[in-house]
Design an enzyme around this catalytic site. Structure first.
Site, PDB file in Angstrom:
ATOM      1  N   GLY A   1     -18.092 -27.490  40.781  1.00 47.35           N
ATOM      2  CA  GLY A   1     -19.209 -26.657  39.724  1.00 47.35           C
ATOM      3  C   GLY A   1     -18.940 -27.573  38.495  1.00 47.35           C
ATOM      4  O   GLY A   1     -18.884 -28.823  38.322  1.00 47.35           O
ATOM      5  N   ASP A   2     -19.045 -26.781  37.440  1.00 41.02           N
ATOM      6  CA  ASP A   2     -19.131 -27.620  36.044  1.00 41.02           C
ATOM      7  C   ASP A   2     -17.840 -28.236  35.662  1.00 41.02           C
ATOM      8  O   ASP A   2     -17.699 -28.832  34.709  1.00 41.02           O
ATOM      9  CB  ASP A   2     -19.474 -26.376  34.819  1.00 41.02           C
ATOM     10  CG  ASP A   2     -18.419 -25.379  34.788  1.00 41.02           C
ATOM     11  OD1 ASP A   2     -17.778 -24.831  36.146  1.00 41.02           O
ATOM     12  OD2 ASP A   2     -18.159 -24.866  33.853  1.00 41.02           O
TER      13      ASP A   2
ATOM     14  N   TRP B   1     -14.658 -23.825  31.877  1.00 44.03           N
ATOM     15  CA  TRP B   1     -14.955 -24.179  30.512  1.00 44.03           C
ATOM     16  C   TRP B   1     -14.189 -23.227  29.657  1.00 44.03           C
ATOM     17  O   TRP B   1     -14.019 -23.701  28.357  1.00 44.03           O
ATOM     18  CB  TRP B   1     -16.650 -23.818  30.204  1.00 44.03           C
ATOM     19  CG  TRP B   1     -17.050 -24.199  28.790  1.00 44.03           C
ATOM     20  CD1 TRP B   1     -17.479 -23.238  28.105  1.00 44.03           C
ATOM     21  CD2 TRP B   1     -17.066 -25.396  28.208  1.00 44.03           C
ATOM     22  NE1 TRP B   1     -18.048 -23.974  26.840  1.00 44.03           N
ATOM     23  CE2 TRP B   1     -17.745 -25.459  27.053  1.00 44.03           C
ATOM     24  CE3 TRP B   1     -16.612 -26.696  28.750  1.00 44.03           C
ATOM     25  CZ2 TRP B   1     -17.594 -26.272  26.130  1.00 44.03           C
ATOM     26  CZ3 TRP B   1     -16.753 -27.691  27.807  1.00 44.03           C
ATOM     27  CH2 TRP B   1     -17.119 -27.645  26.577  1.00 44.03           C
TER      28      TRP B   1
ATOM     29  N   HIS C   1     -15.928 -14.959  33.065  1.00 48.35           N
ATOM     30  CA  HIS C   1     -17.171 -14.311  32.359  1.00 48.35           C
ATOM     31  C   HIS C   1     -16.867 -13.219  31.543  1.00 48.35           C
ATOM     32  O   HIS C   1     -17.094 -12.979  30.305  1.00 48.35           O
ATOM     33  CB  HIS C   1     -18.073 -13.811  33.300  1.00 48.35           C
ATOM     34  CG  HIS C   1     -18.885 -14.883  34.153  1.00 48.35           C
ATOM     35  ND1 HIS C   1     -20.036 -15.199  34.392  1.00 48.35           N
ATOM     36  CD2 HIS C   1     -18.352 -15.588  35.231  1.00 48.35           C
ATOM     37  CE1 HIS C   1     -20.316 -16.251  35.182  1.00 48.35           C
ATOM     38  NE2 HIS C   1     -18.902 -16.404  35.793  1.00 48.35           N
TER      39      HIS C   1
HETATM   40  C1  UDX Z   1     -15.145 -19.591  36.237  1.00 42.60           C
HETATM   41  C2  UDX Z   1     -15.405 -21.166  36.572  1.00 42.60           C
HETATM   42  O1  UDX Z   1     -14.568 -21.543  37.990  1.00 42.60           O
HETATM   43  C3  UDX Z   1     -15.561 -22.223  35.566  1.00 42.60           C
HETATM   44  O2  UDX Z   1     -15.789 -23.493  36.336  1.00 42.60           O
HETATM   45  C4  UDX Z   1     -16.459 -21.965  34.614  1.00 42.60           C
HETATM   46  O3  UDX Z   1     -16.496 -22.778  33.926  1.00 42.60           O
HETATM   47  C5  UDX Z   1     -16.443 -20.425  34.113  1.00 42.60           C
HETATM   48  O4  UDX Z   1     -16.031 -19.507  35.060  1.00 42.60           O
HETATM   49  P1  UDX Z   1     -12.277 -19.743  36.223  1.00 42.60           P
HETATM   50  O5  UDX Z   1     -11.937 -20.729  37.144  1.00 42.60           O
HETATM   51  O6  UDX Z   1     -11.705 -18.614  35.834  1.00 42.60           O
HETATM   52  O7  UDX Z   1     -13.692 -19.462  35.321  1.00 42.60           O
HETATM   53  O8  UDX Z   1     -11.633 -20.541  34.748  1.00 42.60           O
HETATM   54  P2  UDX Z   1     -11.795 -20.373  32.929  1.00 42.60           P
HETATM   55  O9  UDX Z   1     -13.352 -20.742  32.604  1.00 42.60           O
HETATM   56  O10 UDX Z   1     -10.747 -21.593  32.483  1.00 42.60           O
HETATM   57  O11 UDX Z   1     -11.628 -19.207  33.000  1.00 42.60           O
HETATM   58  C6  UDX Z   1     -10.320 -18.516  33.151  1.00 42.60           C
HETATM   59  C7  UDX Z   1      -9.871 -17.598  32.056  1.00 42.60           C
HETATM   60  O12 UDX Z   1      -8.637 -16.629  32.440  1.00 42.60           O
HETATM   61  C8  UDX Z   1      -9.499 -18.219  30.616  1.00 42.60           C
HETATM   62  O13 UDX Z   1      -9.886 -17.517  29.477  1.00 42.60           O
HETATM   63  C9  UDX Z   1      -7.854 -18.115  30.553  1.00 42.60           C
HETATM   64  O14 UDX Z   1      -7.528 -17.782  29.497  1.00 42.60           O
HETATM   65  C10 UDX Z   1      -7.681 -17.003  31.640  1.00 42.60           C
HETATM   66  N1  UDX Z   1      -6.259 -17.174  32.229  1.00 42.60           N
HETATM   67  C11 UDX Z   1      -6.163 -17.862  33.185  1.00 42.60           C
HETATM   68  C12 UDX Z   1      -5.128 -16.334  31.747  1.00 42.60           C
HETATM   69  O15 UDX Z   1      -5.327 -15.544  30.747  1.00 42.60           O
HETATM   70  N2  UDX Z   1      -4.150 -16.631  32.231  1.00 42.60           N
HETATM   71  C13 UDX Z   1      -3.792 -17.353  33.427  1.00 42.60           C
HETATM   72  O16 UDX Z   1      -2.727 -17.397  33.903  1.00 42.60           O
HETATM   73  C14 UDX Z   1      -5.070 -17.934  34.091  1.00 42.60           C
END
Ligand code: UDX
Length: 462
Positions: free
Chosen positions: A375-376, A355, A20
């Protein structure tokens, strides 16, 4: 001389999850580049974790964005252990109390609030905005396809899987048919996280309070479903935000990124490396890590792998990976993902299909091995494979509990990197990159939508 008007002031209130924070910071930068005063609000203990952002210097991070924090009674460590359902209550309690006072402080400082932007897990922000007579928009940080699926479920507009009929397909307007394991898993009768569905669906009960749903997608990516959602909701796709406001994600990292990995990528051949990352929440079990590691070894490709222990394993730094693995690649706890995906050495991305990661892969033009967990993510995986046609899905059914074996890892890696199908995926990925870049350029669909949003905030604030 007439007194000068204060600039429009947009206050973004963000849920404290990495998935987020990143799109919110990007939106904050983008709105600020349109001449608005922008304040990014988050709970204090999470702000303390945000790298390069110090709560004592509220304008740290992106130069033009202001930061403000509300006390949540937690410290930097304890907040990480608060279960999500308690966290939601805690934030609501603290935020409902703090926001009106913040609004008053801003007004007294000559910066009255023109508009709030809230976020899916904190729909109460729109109640606070209504009670203060301030317009409120929401930034939906998932796909439009997920939005419409939740919307139809919440309003009982279509049949979904039930305990009696758990394998039923779901048919929705503007959408390809979703098989039962392609429907956002929190809506499934067997979900171990029913409270997550309740929390997400809360947003739909509050839709009447918001004048616009900004979406982290772009019109060319999800045209039919965006068209359909526009018939019942004022939606403005403004993404991919990371392409229009690249510089913003850095200060939001909750884990320190290993920037050396970019230097390591510089030493690899173009189009040779597999990048593996499961986002900020999912961590593979030790058993799954071992299968992944052997799959990587079997593929013969060099790799950059973001791997962390699961919550149950604690902070033990030993990931138990096979000996000799690190001679073939690099394992880090957190990577500067935008930079990594944009690197010429990266051939493909093994992703959990959050996402943000999905849109980052699309915007960087990289084919994917889609390895969704819950989830999504399962819906995003379907779109990556069958609609955007840039990847293959690894594992089906409940991948959260089911082990994907090394042979399947190896097979999927080959499928996205070698042969005519891989070439087709590469071409599709390159085309999506061009479309994504065009959407955020001046005159592109997302850029126009951002300008329309700014105009609407102006109109509503007179
Ligand atoms: C969460 C939910 O799990 C996901 O299903 C929903 O769509 C969005 O919120 P998350 O699981 O953290 O998100 O995944 P993602 O949406 O891919 O966001 C992760 C963020 O962290 C991305 O912007 C990615 O660039 C960043 N990231 C991840 C890094 O900068 N470095 C990393 O090593 C891993």
């Amino acid at each position: 001389m007439a007194p000068t008007e204060p600039p429009l002031h947009v206050v973004l209130v963000c849920f404290p999850g990495q998935g987020h924070i990143n799109p919110f910071l990007r939106l904050a930068n983008l709105l600020s580049s349109h001449g608005l005063r922008v304040t990014f609000v988050i709970n204090l203990s999470t702000a303390r974790q945000m790298k390069s952002l110090s709560p004592s210097s509220p304008s740290a991070g992106a130069a033009a964005v202001h930061f403000d924090f509300f006390e949540d009674g937690q410290d930097e460590e304890s907040i990480k252990r608060v279960p999500l359902d308690h966290l939601l209550t805690l934030l609501e309690h603290a935020g409902r109390k703090a926001l009106p006072q913040m609004v008053q402080n801003y007004a007294e400082a000559g910066n009255p609030v023109s508009c709030f932007v809230s976020n899916p897990f904190i729909p109460w922000v729109s109640d606070v905005a209504s009670s203060l007579d301030i317009p409120c928009a929401v930034l939906w940080i998932q796909s439009c396809a997920s939005f419409t699926t939740y919307y139809h479920f919440h309003n009982k507009l279509a049949p979904f899987p039930t305990a009696q009929d758990p394998e039923r397909d779901v048919v929705l307007p503007g959408m390809p048919l979703l098989k039962h394991d392609e429907v956002p898993s929190f809506l499934h009768p067997t979900t171990p996280y029913p409270f997550l569905a309740t929390s997400i669906l809360q947003q739909f009960a509050h839709l009447g309070n918001v004048f616009c749903v900004l979406m982290e997608t772009f019109e060319e990516l999800e045209p039919e479903v965006i068209r359909h959602v526009s018939t019942f909701c004022k939606v403005k796709p403004v993404g991919p935000l990371w392409l229009s406001a690249r510089a913003s994600a850095g200060p939001g990292d909750l884990i320190q990124a290993d920037n050396d990995c970019v230097g390591w990528l510089d030493g690899q051949l173009p189009g040779s490396v597999v990048y593996i990352s499961m986002g900020s929440i999912v961590a593979m079990t030790a058993e799954q890590r071992a299968e992944m590691a052997h799959g990587l070894l079997g593929s013969g490709m060099p790799f950059l792998w973001v791997a962390r222990p699961t919550m149950d394993e604690g902070d033990d730094p030993d990931l138990g990976l096979p000996e000799g693995l690190e001679e073939r690649g690099k394992v880090v706890r957190w990577a500067p993902q935008e930079e990594v995906l944009g690197h010429v050495a990266v051939a493909c991305f093994v992703t959990h299909c959050g996402w943000n990661s999905t849109l980052e892969a699309i915007g960087a033009g990289k084919p994917v091995v889609a390895f969704p967990q819950w989830g999504d993510q399962v819906t995003d995986a379907k779109f990556l494979e069958e609609v955007f046609r840039v990847g293959v899905r690894m594992g089906r059914g409940d991948t959260w509990t089911k082990l994907v074996r090394r042979e399947e890892v190896e097979r999927c890696l080959r499928e996205v990197t070698v042969g005519p199908r891989a070439e087709e995926m590469k071409e599709n990925a390159a085309r999506w990159k061009r479309e994504a870049e065009a959407a955020v350029k001046p005159g592109g669909s997302s850029e126009r939508n951002v300008r329309e949003f700014v105009e609407e905030v102006k109109k509503r604030s007179v």
